[in-house]
Design a protein around this motif. Structure first.
Motif: not given
Length: 220
Positions: A133, A142-144, A148, A175
């Protein structure tokens, strides 16, 4: 955005070797190299902007063959190696090792989160997922909020990831929000390929597994 996960071809030699490049001798001549060459042909029209690979020779040699002729550097991810067995077991008598294998093989899956044979499932998750990540974050993905959020330049990125059945399976599980379990939910054949595309909802991009038709007939 797209992630393409590619398992290595049939291996030869030391499974733990992290060779210098260009890589030789880590794929078998009769199967592995042919599998990688066939994969290169199958993916010849696929656009890749970034290439990432396990440090193990069989994955890296596969990446070199598949990406041959492209002006694309291959970035090594040192944590993306396969399940790590307990190397201390190499010192025990073969009879003891075989008995441990038998006991592990006869156990229910729920009893094998962590065994003396080597890494547990959550060990692999901890080793692989957070740094991956972080790597995506460096690329602008960005992982949010359960999905993403890409930077503007990253929305069209296509990333190829060369690894192993176990390590790529851990990433796919994460994922696609598949529940963690000691028995893998995905099985990669040698040079098996899984493609993840991202569907956008209100600025958040969610991973989706691409499941292609087996035929080539186009809808009109």
């Amino acid at each position: 955005m797209k992630l393409t996960f590619i398992r290595h071809g049939h291996m030869a030699g030391d499974p733990f070797i992290c060779p210098e490049r260009p890589v030789q001798g880590c794929l078998s001549e009769d199967y592995g190299i042919l599998q990688a060459e066939a994969t290169a042909e199958a993916l010849k029209d696929e656009k890749f902007d970034i290439a990432l690979s396990s440090p193990y020779g069989r994955a890296l040699q596969t990446a070199e063959i598949v990406l041959a002729g492209r002006a694309l550097d291959i970035r090594i991810l040192p944590y993306l190696y396969e399940w790590m067995p307990n190397r201390e077991l190499e010192k025990v008598p073969s009879t003891v090792f075989e008995e441990m294998q038998r006991e592990a093989g006869e156990a229910y899956a729920e009893e094998t989160w962590k065994t003396d044979m080597g890494e547990g499932y959550f060990d692999m998750c901890t080793r692989i997922i957070p740094p991956f990540l972080k790597e995506l974050g460096k690329l602008g993905i960005h992982s949010r909020m359960g999905g993403f959020v890409p930077d503007e330049h990253a929305k069209e990125l296509s990333v190829a990831v060369f690894g192993h059945g176990g390590s790529l399976g851990v990433l796919l599980n994460f994922l696609l929000s598949v529940r963690p379990f000691p028995v893998g939910s995905f099985s990669f054949a040698h040079t098996g390929t899984a493609m993840i595309q991202f569907a956008e909802r209100k600025g958040i991009y969610y991973p989706q597994l691409i499941i292609p038709a087996l035929h080539k007939i186009s809808e009109r």
